[in-house]
Design a protein around this motif. Structure first.
Motif, short mmCIF file in Angstrom:
data_model
loop_
_atom_site.label_atom_id
_atom_site.label_comp_id
_atom_site.label_asym_id
_atom_site.label_seq_id
_atom_site.Cartn_x
_atom_site.Cartn_y
_atom_site.Cartn_z
N ALA A 186 100.86 -14.36 102.50
CA ALA A 186 101.72 -14.74 101.38
C ALA A 186 100.93 -15.57 100.39
O ALA A 186 100.54 -16.70 100.67
CB ALA A 186 102.92 -15.54 101.89
N ASP A 187 100.66 -15.01 99.21
CA ASP A 187 99.99 -15.74 98.14
C ASP A 187 100.48 -15.19 96.80
O ASP A 187 101.29 -14.26 96.75
CB ASP A 187 98.47 -15.66 98.25
CG ASP A 187 97.94 -14.23 98.28
OD1 ASP A 187 98.49 -13.37 97.54
OD2 ASP A 187 96.98 -13.95 99.02
N ALA A 188 100.01 -15.80 95.71
CA ALA A 188 100.51 -15.41 94.39
C ALA A 188 100.27 -13.94 94.11
O ALA A 188 101.13 -13.25 93.52
CB ALA A 188 99.84 -16.27 93.31
N GLN A 189 99.13 -13.40 94.54
CA GLN A 189 98.81 -12.01 94.25
C GLN A 189 99.73 -11.05 94.99
O GLN A 189 100.30 -10.12 94.41
CB GLN A 189 97.35 -11.72 94.60
CG GLN A 189 96.33 -12.33 93.66
CD GLN A 189 96.24 -13.84 93.81
OE1 GLN A 189 96.36 -14.37 94.91
NE2 GLN A 189 96.05 -14.53 92.70
N THR A 190 99.91 -11.27 96.30
CA THR A 190 100.74 -10.34 97.07
C THR A 190 102.21 -10.46 96.69
O THR A 190 102.94 -9.47 96.74
CB THR A 190 100.57 -10.57 98.58
OG1 THR A 190 100.93 -11.93 98.90
CG2 THR A 190 99.15 -10.31 99.04
N LEU A 191 102.64 -11.66 96.29
CA LEU A 191 104.03 -11.81 95.87
C LEU A 191 104.29 -11.11 94.54
O LEU A 191 105.25 -10.36 94.39
CB LEU A 191 104.40 -13.30 95.75
CG LEU A 191 105.05 -13.94 96.98
CD1 LEU A 191 104.10 -13.95 98.17
CD2 LEU A 191 105.51 -15.36 96.67
N ARG A 192 103.40 -11.32 93.58
CA ARG A 192 103.62 -10.75 92.25
C ARG A 192 103.43 -9.24 92.23
O ARG A 192 104.03 -8.55 91.40
CB ARG A 192 102.70 -11.44 91.24
CG ARG A 192 103.19 -12.85 90.90
CD ARG A 192 102.31 -13.56 89.94
NE ARG A 192 102.93 -14.80 89.50
CZ ARG A 192 102.28 -15.81 88.95
NH1 ARG A 192 100.97 -15.72 88.74
NH2 ARG A 192 102.92 -16.90 88.58
N ARG A 193 102.60 -8.72 93.13
CA ARG A 193 102.45 -7.27 93.21
C ARG A 193 103.53 -6.62 94.07
O ARG A 193 103.57 -5.40 94.20
CB ARG A 193 101.06 -6.93 93.77
CG ARG A 193 99.91 -7.24 92.83
CD ARG A 193 98.64 -6.52 93.25
NE ARG A 193 98.17 -6.95 94.55
CZ ARG A 193 97.15 -7.79 94.75
NH1 ARG A 193 96.52 -8.32 93.71
NH2 ARG A 193 96.76 -8.11 95.96
N GLY A 194 104.39 -7.43 94.67
CA GLY A 194 105.46 -6.89 95.50
C GLY A 194 104.98 -6.36 96.83
O GLY A 194 105.67 -5.56 97.46
#
Length: 298
Positions: free
Chosen positions: A227-235
């Motif tokens: 869980a990090d900004a990249q995986t969250l924002r890319r869905g």
């Protein structure tokens, strides 16, 4: 050359009164940070924070709170109760991005877990597809002294939106095992997992504690995700969720000045920087713009 005069900053309007927030435990640290910032800016305004779980956001419908922080969307019965009183639905404003993370004791050698395994650990219905329940750490591939060690499960209580979200996403809508120890929030769950070598639990990504380790999640395609900004924002991370502030905004009318000023700070650059500092993921510029427009902010 004559120096150009400096344009003075716009004065901060005088606001007085009290803002009350009742709702999510997940959002408690963020709300406290935003409240402290707001009180520095508007010292004549008192901000009261009550973190009682997302179900307590019903205080918004009762008129005893102006702010209803929630870690899940309001349910249809909750919206219906609000609509019955006011004739319209409450306004849901996303204010940050969060994700649920799975944690084990720091001594545990496991590094990643699949959603099917997670469901077989916490659920009695196993709707994600695992054939058999998982009762021992050997069932997820651990060896030696871990092979026969039974699992000790910790989760959030039913007043929390976090448990409902975990059941929906982590357990494919299934039912929780009766052996799961239900606790009132992130601190209690993390402390319990840190105290027991065979424990496993889940919490918000914004919470960090000593003595525990986060597990990566293996998705259906076999990808190992953290869980990090990249995986969250890319869905990509499977347990991503928005965090909301619910407010009572009549259609076509402005919010009361205190609530509007508070939301302006939350959705400002400074307010979203506090989201990062608290361990969550800030809204994108487009998400923030949509939220500001919905709230009636310029």
């Amino acid at each position: 050359m004559r120096a150009q005069p400096v344009t003075p900053a716009a004065p901060i309007p005088l606001l007085t009164g009290t803002l009350t927030s009742t709702g999510s435990d997940t959002l408690a640290s963020l709300m406290s940070g935003w409240a402290a910032d707001f009180s520095r800016r508007y010292p004549e305004v008192g901000v009261q924070i009550q973190a009682m779980g997302s179900a307590a956001a019903a205080a918004l419908a009762a008129g005893t709170a102006q702010l209803g922080p929630m870690s899940r969307p309001m349910s249809e019965p909750e919206i219906a109760g609000f609509r019955q009183r006011y004739g319209y639905a409450p306004l849901a404003l996303p204010v940050a991005q969060d994700a649920l993370v799975v944690m084990v004791n720091q001594a545990n050698p496991l590094e990643a877990i699949s959603q099917r395994q997670l469901d077989a650990i916490f659920s009695v219905t196993r709707q994600c597809g695992q054939a058999a329940p998982i009762r021992r750490w050997g069932d997820v591939g651990l060896t030696e002294e871990w092979r026969t060690l039974s699992l000790l499960r910790y989760g959030w209580n039913t007043a929390s939106g976090t448990q409902g979200f975990f059941r929906l996403r982590g357990l494919c809508g299934g039912d929780m095992q009766p052996t799961v120890n239900e606790l009132p929030g992130s601190v209690a769950v993390a402390q319990a997992v840190a105290a027991s070598v065979n424990a496993i639990g889940y919490t918000s990504m914004g919470f960090h504690a000593r003595g525990v380790k986060r597990l990566a999640i293996i998705d259906a395609a076999g990808h190992t995700l953290t869980a990090d900004a990249q995986t969250l924002r890319r869905g990509e991370y499977p347990f991503t969720r928005p965090l909301y502030l619910y407010v009572n905004k009549p259609p076509g009318k402005s919010l009361d000045p205190l609530t509007l000023a508070f939301l302006a700070r939350v959705l400002s650059d400074e307010g979203q920087e506090q989201v990062s500092q608290a361990g969550y993921v800030p809204l994108t510029q487009s998400q923030r713009l949509r939220a500001r427009r919905a709230a009636g902010l310029p």
